[in-house]
Design a protein around this motif. Structure first.
Motif, PDB file in Angstrom:
ATOM      1  N   TYR A  41      36.704  37.323  42.272  1.00 36.44           N
ATOM      2  CA  TYR A  41      37.694  38.379  42.075  1.00 36.44           C
ATOM      3  C   TYR A  41      37.082  39.572  41.335  1.00 36.44           C
ATOM      4  N   LEU A  42      36.221  39.275  40.361  1.00 29.77           N
ATOM      5  CA  LEU A  42      35.577  40.304  39.554  1.00 29.77           C
ATOM      6  C   LEU A  42      34.381  40.904  40.281  1.00 29.77           C
TER       7      LEU A  42
ATOM      8  N   LYS B  55      28.504  37.864  30.573  1.00 33.06           N
ATOM      9  CA  LYS B  55      28.651  38.565  29.290  1.00 33.06           C
ATOM     10  C   LYS B  55      29.915  39.411  29.291  1.00 33.06           C
ATOM     11  N   LEU B  56      30.116  40.113  30.402  1.00 30.79           N
ATOM     12  CA  LEU B  56      31.310  40.950  30.516  1.00 30.79           C
ATOM     13  C   LEU B  56      32.562  40.090  30.554  1.00 30.79           C
ATOM     14  N   ARG B  57      32.538  38.998  31.297  1.00 32.65           N
ATOM     15  CA  ARG B  57      33.701  38.112  31.398  1.00 32.65           C
ATOM     16  C   ARG B  57      34.058  37.515  30.041  1.00 32.65           C
ATOM     17  N   THR B  58      33.036  37.146  29.258  1.00 33.70           N
ATOM     18  CA  THR B  58      33.278  36.558  27.942  1.00 33.70           C
ATOM     19  C   THR B  58      33.933  37.564  27.002  1.00 33.70           C
ATOM     20  N   LEU B  59      33.452  38.794  27.035  1.00 36.55           N
ATOM     21  CA  LEU B  59      34.061  39.837  26.208  1.00 36.55           C
ATOM     22  C   LEU B  59      35.508  40.090  26.616  1.00 36.55           C
ATOM     23  N   LEU B  60      35.760  40.148  27.910  1.00 38.31           N
ATOM     24  CA  LEU B  60      37.105  40.417  28.397  1.00 38.31           C
ATOM     25  C   LEU B  60      38.069  39.304  28.017  1.00 38.31           C
ATOM     26  N   GLU B  61      37.621  38.071  28.114  1.00 41.63           N
ATOM     27  CA  GLU B  61      38.506  36.957  27.770  1.00 41.63           C
ATOM     28  C   GLU B  61      38.844  36.973  26.277  1.00 41.63           C
TER      29      GLU B  61
END
Length: 306
Positions: A16-17, A75-81
């Motif tokens: 999705y991302l 890294k981006l997914r972890t920050l967003l979560e």
């Protein structure tokens, strides 16, 4: 960009991302303002880090090398979560609108792409339409105009980007089994205050009658009339109520003697879902002859390896 190990490497329900980022940044700079806005006092403490990861670890390698590793995206997914109110962004299947809401609206606090005449603002436009049984293959142009006509609102200005969600609800229900994308979207009749042409004679329109839709043409274009043509059109329909169209005096002087221009937006990406998996078709350039590419972030996977 063609071939294996191109685009964004998929991993752990990231399609999705991956598809959304590929569509937003690979071949267009429309969304580049997200990468460079300086931090403001209202931003979260990690705003600059999120922006840096998106810019330097995702977008830059995507454009320079044509490939982004899954660990960079994680890294981006972890920050967003951690920073958004959307749970499960590092492990669960999500929709692109959930990702966009977390990144663009909540963390990067971008200016909404769409401003409506009702005073509302939004990052994307959800189509709400009734099914027309006489239409088997509707175009995006038809559905968009139908949705705006039903809602009774317009866009306050021409948007820099128009993200449209097709009419589907959940995994099992789709209003139409298939839709025909419109390569060029005519938004002239969707913008409040934009000069329009009379559907009958082509002169500068001064009036709009929603009840006349489809009688002297097709779509929202058929609702605009000059004063003489409105009188003729309403002669057999005295119950119709027309509303005046606001046009600046400067434009009035110019457009009374020359054709009224139409305003178009060019389609540059389509995100598709089937059986919980997102892929993207993205235009690799500008103009009618530009090639399109198909992107699937999971196409390179072998077994359970990255």
């Amino acid at each position: 960009m063609a071939g294996r190990s191109r685009g964004i490497q998929g991993h752990h329900n990231s399609c999705y991302l991956d598809a959304t980022l590929f569509a937003m940044f690979t071949f267009t700079s429309v969304f580049d303002s997200l990468l460079y806005r300086p931090p403001e006092p209202e931003d979260c403490a990690q705003y600059s880090e999120v922006q840096r990861v998106l810019r330097e670890e995702v977008v830059n390698p995507l454009r320079k090398h044509g490939y982004v590793r899954a660990d960079r995206v994680m890294k981006l997914r972890t920050l967003l979560e951690r920073l958004s109110d959307v749970p499960g962004l590092t492990s669960e299947e999500k929709d692109p609108e959930e990702f966009l809401n977390g990144l663009v609206a909540q963390i990067l606090r971008a200016e909404p792409f769409l401003k409506l005449s009702s005073g509302q603002e939004s990052y994307c436009y959800q189509l709400f339409v009734e099914k027309d049984e006489s239409v088997s293959l509707p175009t995006v142009q038809q559905l968009l105009e139908q949705s705006f006509a039903t809602s009774g609102v317009k866009l306050s200005e021409v948007p820099a980007a128009l993200i449209i969600q097709m009419p589907r609800f959940g995994k099992n229900y789709k209003l139409y089994p298939r839709l025909l994308p419109s390569p060029l979207l005519d938004v002239t009749d969707l913008i409040e205050g934009l000069p329009r042409q009379c559907t009958v004679c082509g002169a500068l329109a001064r009036w709009e009658c929603a009840a006349c839709a489809g009688r002297c043409g097709a779509g929202l274009e058929s609702t605009a009339f000059c004063a003489p043509c409105l009188r003729l059109a309403h002669r057999p329909r005295p119950h119709h109520q027309a509303t005046p169209l606001a046009v600046s005096e400067e434009l009035t002087t110019i457009l009374e003697s020359c054709p009224v221009p139409r305003v178009y937006m060019e389609l540059f990406a389509v995100l598709c879902i089937e059986t919980s998996h997102y892929v993207a078709f993205v235009k690799a350039g500008a103009g009618n002859d530009a090639p399109w590419c198909f992107f699937d972030s999971m196409a390179d996977r072998k077994g359970t390896c990255l």
